[in-house]
Design a protein around this motif. Structure first.
Motif, PDB file in Angstrom:
ATOM      1  N   VAL A 279      79.372  -0.277 -33.040  1.00  0.00           N
ATOM      2  CA  VAL A 279      79.634   0.274 -31.687  1.00  0.00           C
ATOM      3  C   VAL A 279      81.255   0.516 -31.952  1.00  0.00           C
ATOM      4  O   VAL A 279      81.662   1.578 -31.700  1.00  0.00           O
ATOM      5  N   TYR A 280      81.911  -0.387 -32.531  1.00  0.00           N
ATOM      6  CA  TYR A 280      83.394  -0.363 -32.915  1.00  0.00           C
ATOM      7  C   TYR A 280      83.645   0.385 -33.843  1.00  0.00           C
ATOM      8  O   TYR A 280      84.710   1.350 -33.784  1.00  0.00           O
ATOM      9  N   ASN A 281      82.886   0.718 -34.842  1.00  0.00           N
ATOM     10  CA  ASN A 281      83.034   1.459 -35.962  1.00  0.00           C
ATOM     11  C   ASN A 281      82.846   2.847 -35.479  1.00  0.00           C
ATOM     12  O   ASN A 281      83.583   3.991 -36.417  1.00  0.00           O
ATOM     13  N   SER A 282      82.277   3.393 -34.481  1.00  0.00           N
ATOM     14  CA  SER A 282      82.137   4.663 -34.025  1.00  0.00           C
ATOM     15  C   SER A 282      83.361   4.982 -33.143  1.00  0.00           C
ATOM     16  O   SER A 282      83.327   6.349 -32.777  1.00  0.00           O
ATOM     17  N   MET A 283      84.126   4.329 -32.926  1.00  0.00           N
ATOM     18  CA  MET A 283      85.318   4.732 -32.129  1.00  0.00           C
ATOM     19  C   MET A 283      86.772   4.843 -32.738  1.00  0.00           C
ATOM     20  O   MET A 283      86.896   4.143 -33.930  1.00  0.00           O
ATOM     21  N   SER A 284      87.317   5.748 -32.304  1.00  0.00           N
ATOM     22  CA  SER A 284      88.745   6.020 -32.829  1.00  0.00           C
ATOM     23  C   SER A 284      89.505   5.027 -32.213  1.00  0.00           C
ATOM     24  O   SER A 284      89.911   4.708 -31.092  1.00  0.00           O
ATOM     25  N   SER A 285      90.798   4.418 -32.951  1.00  0.00           N
ATOM     26  CA  SER A 285      91.528   3.558 -32.601  1.00  0.00           C
ATOM     27  C   SER A 285      92.873   4.226 -32.065  1.00  0.00           C
ATOM     28  O   SER A 285      93.062   5.470 -32.320  1.00  0.00           O
ATOM     29  N   ASN A 286      93.400   3.812 -31.150  1.00  0.00           N
ATOM     30  CA  ASN A 286      94.618   4.025 -30.454  1.00  0.00           C
ATOM     31  C   ASN A 286      96.059   3.702 -31.392  1.00  0.00           C
ATOM     32  O   ASN A 286      95.781   2.386 -31.735  1.00  0.00           O
ATOM     33  N   PHE A 287      97.066   4.619 -31.448  1.00  0.00           N
ATOM     34  CA  PHE A 287      98.291   4.210 -32.013  1.00  0.00           C
ATOM     35  C   PHE A 287      99.270   4.599 -31.260  1.00  0.00           C
ATOM     36  O   PHE A 287      99.263   5.748 -30.307  1.00  0.00           O
ATOM     37  N   PRO A 288     100.444   4.010 -31.455  1.00  0.00           N
ATOM     38  CA  PRO A 288     101.769   4.355 -30.657  1.00  0.00           C
ATOM     39  C   PRO A 288     102.337   5.532 -31.543  1.00  0.00           C
ATOM     40  O   PRO A 288     102.475   5.714 -32.374  1.00  0.00           O
ATOM     41  N   ARG A 289     102.560   6.701 -30.378  1.00  0.00           N
ATOM     42  CA  ARG A 289     102.943   7.736 -30.988  1.00  0.00           C
ATOM     43  C   ARG A 289     104.268   8.161 -30.191  1.00  0.00           C
ATOM     44  O   ARG A 289     104.334   8.410 -28.944  1.00  0.00           O
ATOM     45  N   ARG A 290     105.192   9.188 -30.808  1.00  0.00           N
ATOM     46  CA  ARG A 290     106.223   9.772 -29.958  1.00  0.00           C
ATOM     47  C   ARG A 290     106.267  11.452 -30.180  1.00  0.00           C
ATOM     48  O   ARG A 290     106.087  11.979 -31.346  1.00  0.00           O
TER      49      ARG A 290
ATOM     50  N   HIS B 225     104.882   3.587 -35.685  1.00  0.00           N
ATOM     51  CA  HIS B 225     104.548   2.125 -36.490  1.00  0.00           C
ATOM     52  C   HIS B 225     104.424   2.354 -38.018  1.00  0.00           C
ATOM     53  O   HIS B 225     104.415   3.805 -38.468  1.00  0.00           O
ATOM     54  N   GLY B 226     104.125   1.328 -38.623  1.00  0.00           N
ATOM     55  CA  GLY B 226     104.098   1.452 -40.220  1.00  0.00           C
ATOM     56  C   GLY B 226     102.769   1.140 -40.516  1.00  0.00           C
ATOM     57  O   GLY B 226     101.618   0.966 -39.571  1.00  0.00           O
ATOM     58  N   ASP B 227     102.087   1.263 -41.794  1.00  0.00           N
ATOM     59  CA  ASP B 227     101.022   0.926 -42.202  1.00  0.00           C
ATOM     60  C   ASP B 227     100.440  -0.281 -42.002  1.00  0.00           C
ATOM     61  O   ASP B 227      99.132  -0.410 -41.872  1.00  0.00           O
ATOM     62  N   ASP B 228     101.243  -1.448 -41.597  1.00  0.00           N
ATOM     63  CA  ASP B 228     100.839  -2.715 -41.367  1.00  0.00           C
ATOM     64  C   ASP B 228      99.754  -2.632 -40.102  1.00  0.00           C
ATOM     65  O   ASP B 228      99.009  -3.571 -39.918  1.00  0.00           O
ATOM     66  N   LEU B 229     100.359  -1.809 -39.140  1.00  0.00           N
ATOM     67  CA  LEU B 229      99.391  -1.838 -37.627  1.00  0.00           C
ATOM     68  C   LEU B 229      98.040  -1.485 -38.152  1.00  0.00           C
ATOM     69  O   LEU B 229      97.275  -1.730 -37.157  1.00  0.00           O
ATOM     70  N   LEU B 230      97.885  -0.662 -39.123  1.00  0.00           N
ATOM     71  CA  LEU B 230      96.248  -0.410 -39.491  1.00  0.00           C
ATOM     72  C   LEU B 230      95.526  -1.583 -39.605  1.00  0.00           C
ATOM     73  O   LEU B 230      94.381  -1.516 -39.141  1.00  0.00           O
ATOM     74  N   ASP B 231      96.176  -2.580 -40.005  1.00  0.00           N
ATOM     75  CA  ASP B 231      95.247  -3.865 -40.239  1.00  0.00           C
ATOM     76  C   ASP B 231      95.113  -4.774 -39.127  1.00  0.00           C
ATOM     77  O   ASP B 231      94.077  -5.708 -38.940  1.00  0.00           O
ATOM     78  N   TYR B 232      95.562  -4.199 -37.986  1.00  0.00           N
ATOM     79  CA  TYR B 232      95.343  -4.917 -36.585  1.00  0.00           C
ATOM     80  C   TYR B 232      94.680  -3.836 -35.681  1.00  0.00           C
ATOM     81  O   TYR B 232      94.299  -4.127 -34.550  1.00  0.00           O
ATOM     82  N   GLY B 233      94.005  -2.789 -36.291  1.00  0.00           N
ATOM     83  CA  GLY B 233      93.191  -1.854 -35.508  1.00  0.00           C
ATOM     84  C   GLY B 233      93.785  -1.270 -34.460  1.00  0.00           C
ATOM     85  O   GLY B 233      93.118  -0.587 -33.651  1.00  0.00           O
ATOM     86  N   GLY B 234      95.306  -0.780 -34.696  1.00  0.00           N
ATOM     87  CA  GLY B 234      95.820  -0.038 -33.620  1.00  0.00           C
ATOM     88  C   GLY B 234      96.575  -0.910 -32.580  1.00  0.00           C
ATOM     89  O   GLY B 234      96.594  -1.977 -32.612  1.00  0.00           O
ATOM     90  N   MET B 235      96.675   0.032 -31.487  1.00  0.00           N
ATOM     91  CA  MET B 235      97.425  -0.849 -30.433  1.00  0.00           C
ATOM     92  C   MET B 235      97.189  -0.079 -28.973  1.00  0.00           C
ATOM     93  O   MET B 235      96.920   1.106 -29.097  1.00  0.00           O
ATOM     94  N   GLU B 236      96.765  -0.950 -27.974  1.00  0.00           N
ATOM     95  CA  GLU B 236      96.669  -0.368 -26.742  1.00  0.00           C
ATOM     96  C   GLU B 236      97.531  -1.414 -25.739  1.00  0.00           C
ATOM     97  O   GLU B 236      97.974  -2.566 -26.016  1.00  0.00           O
ATOM     98  N   PHE B 237      97.287  -1.253 -24.304  1.00  0.00           N
ATOM     99  CA  PHE B 237      97.895  -1.806 -23.318  1.00  0.00           C
ATOM    100  C   PHE B 237      99.349  -2.122 -23.492  1.00  0.00           C
ATOM    101  O   PHE B 237      99.933  -3.005 -23.470  1.00  0.00           O
ATOM    102  N   PRO B 238     100.085  -1.123 -23.774  1.00  0.00           N
ATOM    103  CA  PRO B 238     101.512  -1.128 -24.102  1.00  0.00           C
ATOM    104  C   PRO B 238     102.328  -1.482 -22.870  1.00  0.00           C
ATOM    105  O   PRO B 238     102.155  -1.356 -21.745  1.00  0.00           O
ATOM    106  N   GLN B 239     103.294  -2.454 -23.144  1.00  0.00           N
ATOM    107  CA  GLN B 239     104.390  -2.905 -22.098  1.00  0.00           C
ATOM    108  C   GLN B 239     105.797  -2.940 -22.570  1.00  0.00           C
ATOM    109  O   GLN B 239     105.895  -3.222 -23.705  1.00  0.00           O
ATOM    110  N   ILE B 240     106.623  -2.744 -21.459  1.00  0.00           N
ATOM    111  CA  ILE B 240     108.061  -2.636 -21.899  1.00  0.00           C
ATOM    112  C   ILE B 240     108.501  -3.708 -20.803  1.00  0.00           C
ATOM    113  O   ILE B 240     107.934  -4.065 -19.979  1.00  0.00           O
ATOM    114  N   HIS B 241     109.911  -3.980 -20.702  1.00  0.00           N
ATOM    115  CA  HIS B 241     110.646  -4.762 -19.741  1.00  0.00           C
ATOM    116  C   HIS B 241     110.811  -3.453 -18.826  1.00  0.00           C
ATOM    117  O   HIS B 241     112.004  -2.874 -18.937  1.00  0.00           O
TER     118      HIS B 241
END
Length: 530
Positions: free
Chosen positions: A405-416, A459-475
């Motif tokens: 199930v996980y491998n069928s999904m596309s990861s999310n990444f922070p983009r500008r 992000h750099g390539d190191d974020l790939l090792d953590y599966g991307g990112m979601e639920f972003p938060q700022i102050h």
């Protein structure tokens, strides 16, 4: 009691509906000392390190079934055990909202987003924490409880006809319109000084933050001509709140920007004074985009018309066809994504449309204006089919089946995205208008009403090792609508977030603050009762 609290922590890491809210002094939370509220043994889900079917090393999950397991409410505050130190200046309430009940009688919900809303409160005082929870007494919850079966349809679950009706009556009931749910399991929101829990329909519920008791049901449609609103509004410094909601009529759909004034004329004032700032016409009126949130800068509301679409005919006829509402949500990879800009002061919709390739986004990070550009940062993916993968059936799989199930999904990444603001008939065409230094994003003017944009990775390539990112938060109070440096989010090396990441935009460096590995090594979960 302890088991119920433990289950809660896993049950409420809902895929896109988790929410945090804390009252605190002005001092930054980033200076909090490391601290967990611990229990002697880690409960499921069970994590193992292995190779997935794509050959990439991930932190696999043998089982996440506790995430979709019903729990009991705990209305009375119970003490917790704190491992580490909570600074004395951290005081107030941490509120969360998410699904907590997945069946009534012998019937169960089909999708993670369908579970009945369970509100949680962590009261933090002088380094000590108490926990309480209470189910939202929505009409959906009350009617399901009274009949001991699912009588109110949700996103992924179609309520079956009343078995007490005769065959002809049950047949006729399929031609009735599906009523929108008031199961507000998405977010805590604030309007005019009062707190509500919200979902994506036209209903919210005002709640008592001290007791988590349900106080009043509020219908957006009684104040503005919309059929729903997001659970992720934006707030100006003066307390003015902006939100978005669709409206449907014979001509099709409109996307509407809503503005709610900050003042409260009386204690009974809810959404009084709310107005439609403007309406935006979809590219396809009968197949509008699904959206979960939007972006806002100092002067603009930014609506992202993405490539996740809603088939209104399928949604309107879902009961007749015996299908769920989710059957009408689909991914269209051939449909470009559009950015619509709305002037917050005048309500004027910019005639310039900013195009990019098909993408899916649920949460934006920030948006700000600088040097005649509007910068929009968001977490997004190149495939929008994930929303239908979070079925209860999928989440109760284990081992390799869960990995599939996980491998069928596309990861999310922070983009500008960098959107040039001053587009006219004299703007040069066919060349990159992004003149910002050290930015790889592009914006090419096609004509005076169209700009095609490509993104820059945050992000750099190191974020790939953590599966991307979601639920972003700022102050939010300090950084929203302004240039900023840091944001936080969850890494996703599997179906649920398994790490907490701090991203530094200067150099695009990440720092992993917590991972599931840390938790297992400490043999601790997050919280327990004394």
């Amino acid at each position: 009691m302890s088991a119920s609290i433990l289950k809660f922590l896993h049950t409420n890491m809902k895929a896109h509906h988790a929410c945090l809210l804390i009252w605190r002094p002005a001092r930054a939370l980033s200076s909090v000392s490391p601290c967990v509220m611990s229990h002697a043994k880690p409960p499921s889900p069970v994590s193992i390190n292995k190779q997935n079917t794509c050959g990439k090393e991930v932190w696999g999950l043998q089982c996440i079934e506790p995430l979709v397991r019903s729990v009991e409410e705990n209305p009375e505050p119970v003490p917790t055990t704190v491992k580490g130190t909570i600074p004395a200046w951290v005081r107030g309430s941490l509120l969360r909202n998410g699904p907590g009940k997945f069946e009534f009688g012998n019937q169960h919900f089909n999708h993670w987003f369908d579970g009945m809303a369970l509100m949680h409160r962590f009261q933090i005082t002088n380094g000590h924490v108490t926990y309480s929870s209470r189910f939202l007494r929505s009409d959906s919850y009350n009617s399901n409880s009274e009949m001991n079966r699912i009588v109110s349809s949700e996103f992924g679950t179609l309520a079956l006809p009343d078995p007490c009706k005769n065959l002809f009556q049950r047949f006729l009931s399929r031609f009735e319109m599906t009523k929108p749910t008031d199961n507000a399991n998405v977010n805590f929101v604030k309007y005019k000084g009062d707190y509500y829990v919200s979902t994506e329909t036209n209903f919210m519920h005002k709640v008592d933050l001290e007791t988590l008791q349900t106080k009043e049901k509020v219908n957006w449609s009684n104040f503005v001509a919309v059929n729903g609103a997001t659970a992720h509004p934006h707030v100006d410094p003066d307390g003015t709140v902006y939100n978005m909601g669709n409206s449907y009529d014979r001509k099709g759909t409109s996307y509407n920007i809503i503005r709610v004034p900050p003042g409260q004329d009386s204690p009974s004032d809810t959404l009084h004074g709310a107005k439609l700032l403007c309406s935006i016409t979809p590219v396809h009126k009968n197949r509008p985009s699904y959206y979960h949130s939007f972006a806002m800068s100092k002067n603009y509301v930014v609506f992202i018309e993405q490539s996740v679409k809603m088939d209104l005919f399928k949604i309107m006829t879902c009961k007749m066809r015996g299908k769920n509402i989710s059957d009408g949500i689909y991914w269209d990879p051939n449909q470009e994504t559009l950015f619509h800009l709305v002037d917050k002061h005048t309500g004027k919709v910019s005639p310039v449309k900013y195009h990019t390739r098909a993408l899916a986004t649920f949460h934006q990070i920030n948006a700000f204006e600088q040097d005649d550009f509007l910068i929009v940062d968001m977490c997004c993916s190149d495939d929008g089919q994930a929303i239908n993968n979070y079925s209860i059936q999928n989440l109760r799989k284990s081992g390799e089946d869960l990995d599939k199930v996980y491998n069928s999904m596309s990861s999310n990444f922070p983009r500008r995205f960098v959107l040039p603001l001053n587009i006219t008939s004299k703007t040069p065409q066919g060349q990159n208008l992004n003149t910002r230094s050290n930015s790889s994003a592009t914006a090419v003017c096609l004509n005076k009403h169209e700009v095609f944009c490509t993104f820059e990775d945050l992000h750099g390539d190191d974020l790939l090792d953590y599966g991307g990112m979601e639920f972003p938060q700022i102050h939010y109070d300090r950084c929203n609508t302004r240039p900023y440096r840091y944001f936080y989010g969850c890494g996703f090396r599997h179906l649920v977030g398994d790490s907490l990441i701090k991203m530094d935009l200067e150099g695009k460096k990440l720092k992993v603050l917590k991972t599931s590995v840390d938790v297992n090594e400490q043999q601790s979960s997050m919280i327990s009762t004394n």
